[in-house]
Motif scaffolding. Sequence first.
Motif, PDB file in Angstrom:
ATOM      1  N   ALA A  38      28.671  42.921  40.423  1.00  0.00           N
ATOM      2  CA  ALA A  38      30.001  42.877  39.820  1.00  0.00           C
ATOM      3  C   ALA A  38      29.915  42.945  38.298  1.00  0.00           C
ATOM      4  CB  ALA A  38      30.729  41.609  40.251  1.00  0.00           C
ATOM      5  N   GLU A  39      28.887  42.318  37.733  1.00  0.00           N
ATOM      6  CA  GLU A  39      28.706  42.371  36.284  1.00  0.00           C
ATOM      7  C   GLU A  39      28.373  43.797  35.837  1.00  0.00           C
ATOM      8  OE1 GLU A  39      28.477  41.058  32.307  1.00  0.00           O
ATOM      9  OE2 GLU A  39      29.456  40.292  34.106  1.00  0.00           O
ATOM     10  N   THR A  85      36.015  42.761  26.722  1.00  0.00           N
ATOM     11  CA  THR A  85      35.329  42.333  27.930  1.00  0.00           C
ATOM     12  C   THR A  85      34.719  40.964  27.674  1.00  0.00           C
ATOM     13  OG1 THR A  85      33.750  42.991  29.659  1.00  0.00           O
ATOM     14  CG2 THR A  85      33.085  43.394  27.378  1.00  0.00           C
ATOM     15  N   TRP A  86      34.087  40.399  28.712  1.00  0.00           N
ATOM     16  CA  TRP A  86      33.411  39.121  28.541  1.00  0.00           C
ATOM     17  C   TRP A  86      31.947  39.351  28.201  1.00  0.00           C
ATOM     18  CZ3 TRP A  86      35.945  40.583  33.075  1.00  0.00           C
ATOM     19  CH2 TRP A  86      35.134  41.077  34.097  1.00  0.00           C
ATOM     20  N   GLY A  87      31.218  38.268  27.947  1.00  0.00           N
ATOM     21  CA  GLY A  87      29.873  38.397  27.425  1.00  0.00           C
ATOM     22  C   GLY A  87      28.783  38.646  28.450  1.00  0.00           C
ATOM     23  N   ASP A  88      28.780  37.913  29.564  1.00  0.00           N
ATOM     24  CA  ASP A  88      27.670  38.039  30.513  1.00  0.00           C
ATOM     25  C   ASP A  88      28.120  37.604  31.908  1.00  0.00           C
ATOM     26  OD1 ASP A  88      27.676  35.217  30.568  1.00  0.00           O
ATOM     27  OD2 ASP A  88      26.097  35.072  29.065  1.00  0.00           O
ATOM     28  N   LYS A  89      27.160  37.582  32.831  1.00  0.00           N
ATOM     29  CA  LYS A  89      27.484  37.278  34.228  1.00  0.00           C
ATOM     30  C   LYS A  89      27.974  35.843  34.412  1.00  0.00           C
ATOM     31  CE  LYS A  89      22.730  36.030  35.541  1.00  0.00           C
ATOM     32  NZ  LYS A  89      21.573  36.385  36.422  1.00  0.00           N
ATOM     33  N   TYR A  90      27.601  34.956  33.520  1.00  0.00           N
ATOM     34  CA  TYR A  90      28.035  33.571  33.663  1.00  0.00           C
ATOM     35  C   TYR A  90      29.514  33.424  33.290  1.00  0.00           C
ATOM     36  CZ  TYR A  90      23.038  32.941  34.109  1.00  0.00           C
ATOM     37  OH  TYR A  90      21.736  33.048  34.519  1.00  0.00           O
ATOM     38  N   ASP A  91      29.976  34.209  32.315  1.00  0.00           N
ATOM     39  CA  ASP A  91      31.414  34.267  32.043  1.00  0.00           C
ATOM     40  C   ASP A  91      32.145  34.842  33.250  1.00  0.00           C
ATOM     41  OD1 ASP A  91      31.153  33.294  29.423  1.00  0.00           O
ATOM     42  OD2 ASP A  91      30.802  35.298  28.623  1.00  0.00           O
ATOM     43  N   ASN A  92      31.545  35.880  33.841  1.00  0.00           N
ATOM     44  CA  ASN A  92      32.098  36.499  35.043  1.00  0.00           C
ATOM     45  C   ASN A  92      32.230  35.465  36.152  1.00  0.00           C
ATOM     46  OD1 ASN A  92      32.697  38.237  37.215  1.00  0.00           O
ATOM     47  ND2 ASN A  92      31.342  39.834  36.473  1.00  0.00           N
ATOM     48  N   GLN A  93      31.182  34.694  36.348  1.00  0.00           N
ATOM     49  CA  GLN A  93      31.200  33.643  37.365  1.00  0.00           C
ATOM     50  C   GLN A  93      32.327  32.645  37.104  1.00  0.00           C
ATOM     51  OE1 GLN A  93      27.539  31.347  37.809  1.00  0.00           O
ATOM     52  NE2 GLN A  93      28.709  29.564  38.496  1.00  0.00           N
ATOM     53  N   PHE A 120      35.831  34.351  37.897  1.00  0.00           N
ATOM     54  CA  PHE A 120      36.165  34.976  39.170  1.00  0.00           C
ATOM     55  C   PHE A 120      35.509  34.360  40.408  1.00  0.00           C
ATOM     56  CE2 PHE A 120      36.680  38.298  35.925  1.00  0.00           C
ATOM     57  CZ  PHE A 120      37.986  38.677  36.167  1.00  0.00           C
ATOM     58  N   PHE A 121      34.472  33.562  40.246  1.00  0.00           N
ATOM     59  CA  PHE A 121      33.697  33.097  41.387  1.00  0.00           C
ATOM     60  C   PHE A 121      33.804  31.585  41.565  1.00  0.00           C
ATOM     61  CE2 PHE A 121      31.914  37.180  40.422  1.00  0.00           C
ATOM     62  CZ  PHE A 121      31.396  37.682  41.605  1.00  0.00           C
ATOM     63  N   ASN A 122      33.534  31.131  42.804  1.00  0.00           N
ATOM     64  CA  ASN A 122      33.454  29.703  43.087  1.00  0.00           C
ATOM     65  C   ASN A 122      32.063  29.391  43.634  1.00  0.00           C
ATOM     66  OD1 ASN A 122      34.305  26.970  43.616  1.00  0.00           O
ATOM     67  ND2 ASN A 122      34.438  27.534  45.780  1.00  0.00           N
ATOM     68  N   HIS A 174      38.882  33.260  42.021  1.00  0.00           N
ATOM     69  CA  HIS A 174      39.889  34.272  41.715  1.00  0.00           C
ATOM     70  C   HIS A 174      39.537  35.638  42.306  1.00  0.00           C
ATOM     71  CE1 HIS A 174      43.185  36.104  39.685  1.00  0.00           C
ATOM     72  NE2 HIS A 174      42.435  36.815  38.876  1.00  0.00           N
ATOM     73  N   GLY A 175      38.258  36.002  42.304  1.00  0.00           N
ATOM     74  CA  GLY A 175      37.832  37.287  42.850  1.00  0.00           C
ATOM     75  C   GLY A 175      37.585  37.180  44.336  1.00  0.00           C
ATOM     76  N   LEU A 176      38.642  37.149  45.131  1.00  0.00           N
ATOM     77  CA  LEU A 176      38.515  36.875  46.571  1.00  0.00           C
ATOM     78  C   LEU A 176      37.552  37.824  47.263  1.00  0.00           C
ATOM     79  CD1 LEU A 176      41.640  36.018  45.765  1.00  0.00           C
ATOM     80  CD2 LEU A 176      41.803  35.740  48.228  1.00  0.00           C
ATOM     81  N   ASN A 177      37.592  39.121  46.903  1.00  0.00           N
ATOM     82  CA  ASN A 177      36.801  40.116  47.619  1.00  0.00           C
ATOM     83  C   ASN A 177      35.298  39.968  47.396  1.00  0.00           C
ATOM     84  OD1 ASN A 177      39.415  41.013  47.981  1.00  0.00           O
ATOM     85  ND2 ASN A 177      38.924  43.161  47.687  1.00  0.00           N
TER      86      ASN A 177
END
Length: 378
Positions: free
Chosen positions: A278-279, A253-261, A264-266, A354-357
């Motif tokens: 989401a995190e 998995t990734w490390g934290d919400k900023y990696d998630n951002q 997957f996020f814009n 990338h995470g459209l939804n």
Amino acid sequence: MYFPHTLLLSFAALATAIPLSRPALNCFDITVPVEVDANVLTFDVAPFTDTYQSKEFLVKSIARDANPAALVGNTTQLKKTYNIAASYCEPLHPSTQAKTLQILTHGLGFDKSYWSFGNATYNYVQAATTAGYSTLAYDRIGVGASDHPDPYLDVQAPTQVAVLTQLTQLARDGKLSSRIPKPEKVVHVGHSYGSLVSNALAAAQPSLSDGLVLTGFSHNSSFTSSFLWPLSFHLAREENPRLFGGLSSGYLTWGDKYDNQAAFFNYPFFDTAVLEQAEKNKAPFALAEVLSITAVPLAAPQFKGPVLMISGQFDLAFCGGDCAGILEGPYSLTPFVFPASSDLQTYIQPNSGHGLNLHLNASAGYEVITSFLHTNKL
């Protein structure tokens, strides 16, 4: 081509927190034993013992002299039965679409809840069932409440395609559950890795699908390295021992919400509360899934159904951060993948990653999908 539909977001809207409570849907959960018989790859990778090793593996994998093919060994036959967790939802207002089942396949880092996230702004299942469709969202093997087999062997692309194939056949035969009616038509909707799996099913078994909606996806694999970096390759059991402590070291998995951002996020076109949720909901992915991305054929010359390709404008994984000219236009590979499609359309969702939804204009994308399906009498 572009659909004549865009949604521009004001910064005033961005500052407004959107409630994430889920609507009341007519859904129930099932567990489906699925028999898999697939040829899978073996990989010359020693099991990781800690995140130091998995992180170094990532660094070596995206270096300019990386040779992923050197890791691939022989093929072997995998014959096993896996328990697949799924959620079936009935149409809220039955209509002519009530006999069409949408099978929803999520991507890496998510489970089936990706499709039923939050309220009407984000909840794809709500949009589909409101439009008269039934939906089947399932946890791919290695994710959520489905089985978690060997992430160095079992959990890879050919296996995921075999699982989706069997689920689809069971659905078409009316054998998923005594509570689920036999559909007249089946549409496959995927996100990211789930789009790859859905595409591969249509390539191998074109008669099993009446239509494809491939989100967060393109047929250009040039940008994999830029997407892998924010995924971080932390051992899931070390990153969150409470949730993932019992998993093999091959689940990452990734490390934290900023990696998630980053993945997957814009920014700033999302609600930070959505990122936080989401995190909390993130799901590990298997090393073999990443290594086997190119292991399934995608060319589907015999598939004649309609195909909609829809990706975020700033999709990092499949467009390198800019989908213009990648998803559509003269450099798109998609027309060569689906040369016999009855209606091949592309749509770039503005201001989305990338995470459209999970973006503020997700519901606008759902309108595009529903319109496409209705136009094609699905």
